[in-house]
Design a protein around this motif. Structure first.
Motif, PDB file in Angstrom:
ATOM      1  N   ASP A 104       0.992  -0.829   0.217  1.00 38.74           N
ATOM      2  CA  ASP A 104       0.198   0.006   0.194  1.00 38.74           C
ATOM      3  C   ASP A 104       0.735   1.797   0.198  1.00 38.74           C
ATOM      4  OD1 ASP A 104      -2.894   1.478   0.335  1.00 38.74           O
ATOM      5  OD2 ASP A 104      -2.355   1.929   1.689  1.00 38.74           O
ATOM      6  N   HIS A 105       0.390   2.437  -0.214  1.00 38.14           N
ATOM      7  CA  HIS A 105       0.830   3.193  -0.355  1.00 38.14           C
ATOM      8  C   HIS A 105       0.127   4.836  -0.063  1.00 38.14           C
ATOM      9  CE1 HIS A 105       4.804   6.429  -1.604  1.00 38.14           C
ATOM     10  NE2 HIS A 105       4.425   5.109  -0.902  1.00 38.14           N
ATOM     11  N   GLY A 106      -1.172   4.227   0.801  1.00 36.05           N
ATOM     12  CA  GLY A 106      -1.867   5.334   1.226  1.00 36.05           C
ATOM     13  C   GLY A 106      -2.935   5.515  -0.057  1.00 36.05           C
ATOM     14  N   CYS A 164      -4.396   8.381  -1.417  1.00 36.82           N
ATOM     15  CA  CYS A 164      -4.358   8.855  -3.172  1.00 36.82           C
ATOM     16  C   CYS A 164      -3.525   8.514  -4.083  1.00 36.82           C
ATOM     17  CB  CYS A 164      -3.167  10.374  -2.418  1.00 36.82           C
ATOM     18  SG  CYS A 164      -3.898  11.431  -0.458  1.00 36.82           S
ATOM     19  N   VAL A 165      -3.568   7.699  -3.766  1.00 38.99           N
ATOM     20  CA  VAL A 165      -1.967   7.321  -5.350  1.00 38.99           C
ATOM     21  C   VAL A 165      -3.357   6.613  -6.939  1.00 38.99           C
ATOM     22  CG1 VAL A 165      -0.173   6.179  -4.105  1.00 38.99           C
ATOM     23  CG2 VAL A 165      -2.067   4.374  -4.297  1.00 38.99           C
ATOM     24  N   SER A 166      -2.892   6.262  -7.380  1.00 39.87           N
ATOM     25  CA  SER A 166      -4.542   6.137  -8.079  1.00 39.87           C
ATOM     26  C   SER A 166      -5.376   5.356  -8.334  1.00 39.87           C
ATOM     27  CB  SER A 166      -3.707   5.706  -9.783  1.00 39.87           C
ATOM     28  OG  SER A 166      -2.561   6.905 -10.803  1.00 39.87           O
ATOM     29  N   ARG A 215       2.683   3.798 -16.087  1.00 40.43           N
ATOM     30  CA  ARG A 215       3.346   5.163 -15.206  1.00 40.43           C
ATOM     31  C   ARG A 215       2.845   4.687 -13.281  1.00 40.43           C
ATOM     32  NH1 ARG A 215      -0.973  10.117 -18.236  1.00 40.43           N
ATOM     33  NH2 ARG A 215       0.138   9.832 -20.004  1.00 40.43           N
ATOM     34  N   PHE A 216       1.959   4.285 -12.887  1.00 41.54           N
ATOM     35  CA  PHE A 216       1.770   3.625 -11.888  1.00 41.54           C
ATOM     36  C   PHE A 216       1.881   2.243 -11.839  1.00 41.54           C
ATOM     37  CE2 PHE A 216      -1.556   1.866  -8.953  1.00 41.54           C
ATOM     38  CZ  PHE A 216      -1.487   2.502  -7.657  1.00 41.54           C
ATOM     39  N   GLY A 217       3.064   1.811 -10.930  1.00 37.11           N
ATOM     40  CA  GLY A 217       2.974   0.250 -10.229  1.00 37.11           C
ATOM     41  C   GLY A 217       3.186  -0.719 -11.624  1.00 37.11           C
ATOM     42  N   GLY A 245      12.025   8.501 -11.969  1.00 31.47           N
ATOM     43  CA  GLY A 245      10.771   9.246 -11.244  1.00 31.47           C
ATOM     44  C   GLY A 245       9.513   8.837 -10.674  1.00 31.47           C
ATOM     45  N   HIS A 246       9.567   9.824  -9.917  1.00 32.36           N
ATOM     46  CA  HIS A 246       7.840  10.274  -8.814  1.00 32.36           C
ATOM     47  C   HIS A 246       7.528  11.175  -8.380  1.00 32.36           C
ATOM     48  CE1 HIS A 246       6.083   8.381  -5.074  1.00 32.36           C
ATOM     49  NE2 HIS A 246       5.836   7.191  -5.585  1.00 32.36           N
ATOM     50  N   ARG A 247       6.144  11.702  -8.063  1.00 30.26           N
ATOM     51  CA  ARG A 247       5.687  11.999  -7.976  1.00 30.26           C
ATOM     52  C   ARG A 247       5.949  13.061  -6.299  1.00 30.26           C
ATOM     53  NH1 ARG A 247       0.749  14.103 -10.908  1.00 30.26           N
ATOM     54  NH2 ARG A 247       1.408  14.802 -12.103  1.00 30.26           N
ATOM     55  N   ILE A 248       5.874  12.650  -5.787  1.00 33.16           N
ATOM     56  CA  ILE A 248       6.085  13.343  -4.784  1.00 33.16           C
ATOM     57  C   ILE A 248       7.514  13.124  -3.948  1.00 33.16           C
ATOM     58  CG2 ILE A 248       3.862  13.992  -4.057  1.00 33.16           C
ATOM     59  CD1 ILE A 248       4.382  11.520  -1.749  1.00 33.16           C
ATOM     60  N   LYS A 286      11.753   5.343   1.230  1.00 28.67           N
ATOM     61  CA  LYS A 286      12.029   4.543   2.885  1.00 28.67           C
ATOM     62  C   LYS A 286      11.970   2.581   1.593  1.00 28.67           C
ATOM     63  CE  LYS A 286      14.271   3.940   5.544  1.00 28.67           C
ATOM     64  NZ  LYS A 286      15.705   4.417   6.708  1.00 28.67           N
ATOM     65  N   ARG A 287      11.019   2.373   0.722  1.00 26.51           N
ATOM     66  CA  ARG A 287      10.729   1.425   0.371  1.00 26.51           C
ATOM     67  C   ARG A 287      12.000   0.803  -0.852  1.00 26.51           C
ATOM     68  NH1 ARG A 287       5.382   2.269  -2.724  1.00 26.51           N
ATOM     69  NH2 ARG A 287       6.266   3.548  -3.538  1.00 26.51           N
ATOM     70  N   VAL A 288      12.380   1.975  -1.120  1.00 30.47           N
ATOM     71  CA  VAL A 288      13.647   1.634  -2.301  1.00 30.47           C
ATOM     72  C   VAL A 288      15.085   1.716  -1.657  1.00 30.47           C
ATOM     73  CG1 VAL A 288      15.040   2.611  -3.791  1.00 30.47           C
ATOM     74  CG2 VAL A 288      13.029   2.738  -4.322  1.00 30.47           C
ATOM     75  N   LEU A 314       3.856  -8.687  -9.967  1.00 30.87           N
ATOM     76  CA  LEU A 314       4.262  -8.816  -8.458  1.00 30.87           C
ATOM     77  C   LEU A 314       4.013  -7.567  -7.338  1.00 30.87           C
ATOM     78  CD1 LEU A 314       8.268  -9.216  -9.120  1.00 30.87           C
ATOM     79  CD2 LEU A 314       6.814 -10.673  -7.923  1.00 30.87           C
ATOM     80  N   PHE A 315       4.011  -6.178  -8.683  1.00 33.55           N
ATOM     81  CA  PHE A 315       3.706  -5.203  -7.780  1.00 33.55           C
ATOM     82  C   PHE A 315       1.790  -5.653  -8.413  1.00 33.55           C
ATOM     83  CE2 PHE A 315       1.153  -1.091  -7.774  1.00 33.55           C
ATOM     84  CZ  PHE A 315       2.433  -0.329  -6.726  1.00 33.55           C
ATOM     85  N   LEU A 316       0.569  -5.871  -8.706  1.00 34.92           N
ATOM     86  CA  LEU A 316       0.160  -6.620  -8.600  1.00 34.92           C
ATOM     87  C   LEU A 316      -0.590  -7.092  -7.789  1.00 34.92           C
ATOM     88  CD1 LEU A 316      -2.568  -6.402 -10.387  1.00 34.92           C
ATOM     89  CD2 LEU A 316      -1.756  -7.935 -11.793  1.00 34.92           C
ATOM     90  N   SER A 353       0.936  -7.557  -5.211  1.00 34.08           N
ATOM     91  CA  SER A 353       1.139  -6.817  -3.710  1.00 34.08           C
ATOM     92  C   SER A 353       0.026  -5.594  -3.337  1.00 34.08           C
ATOM     93  CB  SER A 353       2.997  -6.395  -3.858  1.00 34.08           C
ATOM     94  OG  SER A 353       3.271  -5.835  -2.831  1.00 34.08           O
ATOM     95  N   ARG A 354      -0.343  -5.158  -4.612  1.00 36.10           N
ATOM     96  CA  ARG A 354      -0.521  -4.098  -4.069  1.00 36.10           C
ATOM     97  C   ARG A 354      -2.307  -4.540  -4.418  1.00 36.10           C
ATOM     98  NH1 ARG A 354      -0.486   1.611  -4.110  1.00 36.10           N
ATOM     99  NH2 ARG A 354       1.879   0.547  -3.529  1.00 36.10           N
ATOM    100  N   THR A 355      -2.306  -5.783  -4.942  1.00 35.28           N
ATOM    101  CA  THR A 355      -4.157  -6.034  -4.293  1.00 35.28           C
ATOM    102  C   THR A 355      -4.486  -5.995  -2.813  1.00 35.28           C
ATOM    103  OG1 THR A 355      -3.878  -7.296  -5.890  1.00 35.28           O
ATOM    104  CG2 THR A 355      -5.862  -8.407  -4.754  1.00 35.28           C
TER     105      THR A 355
HETATM  106  C1  LMR Z   1       2.609   4.118  -4.880  1.00 32.56           C
HETATM  107  O1  LMR Z   1       3.194   3.127  -4.557  1.00 32.56           O
HETATM  108  O2  LMR Z   1       1.071   4.240  -4.814  1.00 32.56           O
HETATM  109  C2  LMR Z   1       3.482   5.045  -5.356  1.00 32.56           C
HETATM  110  O3  LMR Z   1       4.792   4.959  -5.529  1.00 32.56           O
HETATM  111  C3  LMR Z   1       2.482   6.219  -6.518  1.00 32.56           C
HETATM  112  C4  LMR Z   1       2.775   7.272  -5.581  1.00 32.56           C
HETATM  113  O4  LMR Z   1       2.232   8.356  -6.469  1.00 32.56           O
HETATM  114  O5  LMR Z   1       3.171   7.312  -4.298  1.00 32.56           O
END
Ligand code: LMR
Ligand code: ACO
Length: 273
Positions: free
Chosen positions: A68-70, A72-74, A103-105, A143-146, A154-156, A229-231, A233-235
């Motif tokens: 998760d990343h809060g 506000c992300v897409s 663009r995202f994940g 690149g990253h938005r924030i 920190k993840r990196v 992997l991202f898919l 995880s983010r689920t």
């Molecule tokens: C994420 O993991 O969702 C992000 O790095 C994308 C973001 O805009 O924070």
């Protein structure tokens, strides 16, 4: 001899005939006895091999860190809006998942293909960045938005720290970090992002484990393994966000009109009707 009726399906990853299911040929009782965690299951069902523990632990770190990343992300945003529109869990998660892309994940595979080419063809990092600029391409994995040099991800940092301590070699990561030096000299937010880090480090897993032929490396970076992997995880986070909204009994979401610039193409900006 025996004549086999032609089948409509072919499968190579699992088998549920017999006493117990098999993952990549291994009975699940064996798998459960030996597996250290979910990384071993991903290893069998996706890569059809038992990766070394330093690699499966890396997969598990990715799955945990990207969960998760809060809000506000897409992806989370979509899942939350869908939940507030009264949609069921599967629909909310699907709505969030559908934002995962270049663009995202979903820049992991693209980044892996690029770093693979750059490193293996010995393209100097400066030229690597310039080539993309000339082609009008945004480098996947950069690149990253924030997040930025002044606000590191920190993840990196955690993934790099793990790899430095546990991987036999980190040649692709080193290359990606050289690329990052060039891009961050242009702008502080052009960091090696979490997608790019996963990409470079999975290239290192394939090289250092010596368990992937060059053709397999090509395949892994081209059919979606790494975005998977991202898919996956983010689920975890998407389910969490939908459940959170249900628990909070949140009403239908409607975006604030004050947060929209209403433009009429003939007369330009329209302040009020
Ligand atoms: C994420 O993991 O969702 C992000 O790095 C994308 C973001 O805009 O924070
Ligand atoms: N490669 C080269 N230049 C870039 C890149 C990049 N990856 N990203 C941004 N830039 C440059 C561009 O020149 C851009 O100028 P332009 O508008 O003239 O094209 C300038 O930086 C400003 O970019 P922003 O608009 O501020 O970048 P934004 O914050 O909108 O983009 C994003 C962030 C979408 C992540 C972008 O950097 C990008 O597309 N990166 C590649 C895709 C990627 O790796 N996505 C995964 C992000 S991590 C995650 O989602 C978990």
């Amino acid at each position: 001899g025996r004549v086999r009726v032609p089948t409509n399906f072919v499968t190579t990853i699992s088998d549920d005939r017999g006493d117990e299911p098999r993952f990549a040929g291994k009975p699940i009782s064996d798998v459960m006895e030996k597996a250290g965690g979910i990384g071993d299951i991903v290893s069998l069902l996706w890569f059809k091999r038992t990766l070394p523990t330093w690699a499966t632990k890396f997969l598990e770190m990715v799955l945990m860190l990207c969960a998760d990343h809060g809000p506000c992300v897409s992806g989370a945003h979509n899942a939350i809006v869908a939940a507030r529109a009264g949609k069921d869990l599967v629909s909310c998660v699907a709505s969030g998942m559908l934002t995962i892309g270049p663009r995202f994940g979903g820049a992991v595979d693209g980044a892996a293909r690029n770093f693979l080419r750059g490193k293996d063809e010995n393209i100097p990092p400066f030229d690597f960045v310039e080539q993309a600029k000339k082609a009008g391409i945004r480098l996947p994995g950069i690149g990253h938005r924030i997040k930025s040099v002044d606000n590191p991800d920190k993840r990196v940092e955690l993934l790099i720290d793990y790899a430095r301590k546990n991987f036999p070699s980190t040649d692709y990561l080193n290359y990606a970090l050289e690329v990052e030096k060039i891009t961050t000299a242009k702008s502080g937010n052009l960091i090696l992002n979490v997608d790019g880090t996963i990409a470079a480090l999975f290239l290192d897993v394939m090289k250092a484990s010596k368990m992937f032929s060059p053709a397999e490396v090509k395949q892994v970076t081209s059919i979606g393994y790494l975005n998977g992997l991202f898919l996956l995880s983010r689920t975890i986070g998407l389910v969490g966000h939908a459940l959170d909204q249900y628990r909070l009994n949140q009403p239908l979401y409607r975006h604030q009109q004050t947060d929209v610039l209403f433009v009429n193409e003939e007369i330009g900006y329209v302040d009020e009707q």
